[in-house]
Design a protein around this motif. Structure first.
Motif, short mmCIF file in Angstrom:
data_model
loop_
_atom_site.label_atom_id
_atom_site.label_comp_id
_atom_site.label_asym_id
_atom_site.label_seq_id
_atom_site.Cartn_x
_atom_site.Cartn_y
_atom_site.Cartn_z
N ALA A 61 -26.13 0.14 3.11
CA ALA A 61 -27.47 0.17 2.73
C ALA A 61 -28.07 -1.08 1.92
O ALA A 61 -28.93 -1.59 2.00
CB ALA A 61 -27.85 1.26 1.93
N VAL A 62 -27.16 -1.37 1.08
CA VAL A 62 -27.48 -2.57 -0.15
C VAL A 62 -27.52 -3.95 0.88
O VAL A 62 -28.36 -4.59 0.68
CB VAL A 62 -26.67 -2.81 -1.11
N ASP A 63 -26.38 -3.94 1.74
CA ASP A 63 -26.49 -5.33 2.36
C ASP A 63 -27.42 -5.35 3.47
O ASP A 63 -28.02 -6.48 4.16
CB ASP A 63 -25.30 -5.39 3.17
N ASN A 64 -27.98 -4.36 4.07
CA ASN A 64 -28.96 -4.33 5.29
C ASN A 64 -30.16 -3.86 5.05
O ASN A 64 -31.12 -4.27 5.81
CB ASN A 64 -28.21 -3.45 6.33
N LEU A 65 -30.70 -3.09 3.96
CA LEU A 65 -31.84 -2.44 3.78
C LEU A 65 -32.67 -2.94 2.65
O LEU A 65 -33.94 -3.02 2.53
CB LEU A 65 -31.75 -0.87 3.74
N LEU A 66 -31.98 -3.27 1.61
CA LEU A 66 -32.73 -3.41 0.23
C LEU A 66 -32.54 -4.85 -0.08
O LEU A 66 -31.63 -5.80 0.07
CB LEU A 66 -31.82 -2.75 -0.68
#
Length: 221
Positions: free
Chosen positions: A33-38
């Motif tokens: 989530a951190v690497d791809n969305l935020l």
């Protein structure tokens, strides 16, 4: 995806959440989530559902209420508090290293999938990320509830649900409607980092719910 392109990330200006447990699958989900969305400095919701129980066993084998004024009940509450605090602390450290703010939400319910699906409505979560169920034979034998897939099937139509396995998308259920731009902007501006649990297990849940009041049902197109 590089940080220079962070403004183009899918979660920019949207409410993104990761359902966490004390296992590697949740760690994979949070990292993805951190690497791809935020984008940098955006807030990530960390949601943990603690399994609710009405009674606990004493050393003598009898059952007492978890709300009893008893040393065993107090010790149990303290243990649950410590475990929740340590769980959130682990993910908070990871988010801080990635320059991602986080807001911690602790829920208690007998039905974990239901609690997570209700949290999507409560916080108008547009992107929900969960770790895939373990593939080990022992877990498959004793696990009675496939939480990620139940959440994926039952999530509100404005929420896209990602199930992550070892750092990659296992399955994704795409949203079929969108929240209104006004609603999304208000929610994005309202969510602020919430980095500390309450100082006492006796008041922890009450204070957490005060910090995260239920929102009105979202509107979507």
């Amino acid at each position: 995806m590089s940080r220079s392109n962070s403004e183009k990330k899918l979660g920019t200006g949207r409410v993104v959440a990761v359902a966490i447990e004390n296992n590697k699958t949740s760690q994979y989900a949070a990292k993805w989530a951190v690497d791809n969305l935020l984008p940098k400095d955006q807030c990530l919701l960390l949601i943990h559902v603690r399994q609710r129980t009405s009674s606990i066993s004493t050393p003598t084998g009898s059952q007492i209420s978890v709300d009893a004024n008893d040393d065993v009940a107090r010790a149990y509450k303290q243990q649950m508090y410590n475990e929740s605090r340590e769980l959130f602390a682990t993910f908070r450290v990871f988010c801080n290293r990635k320059n991602i703010q986080c807001q911690e939400i602790l829920l208690e319910d007998t039905d974990v999938p239901k609690a997570l699906m209700e949290s999507v409505n409560t916080y108008s979560i547009e992107l929900m990320v969960l770790g895939a169920p373990s593939k080990s034979g022992l877990v498959r034998r004793f696990r009675t509830t496939d939480v990620p897939n139940q959440v994926s099937k039952g999530a509100p139509p404005f929420c896209t649900v990602y199930i992550i396995s070892k750092g990659k998308i296992s399955t994704v259920k795409s949203a079929t409607v969108q929240l209104t731009n006004t609603k999304a902007t208000i929610l994005s501006n309202t969510l602020q980092p919430q980095n500390q649990l309450s100082p006492s297990p006796d008041i922890m849940d009450a204070q957490l719910m005060q910090n995260h009041p239920p929102r009105r049902m979202p509107t979507y197109l």
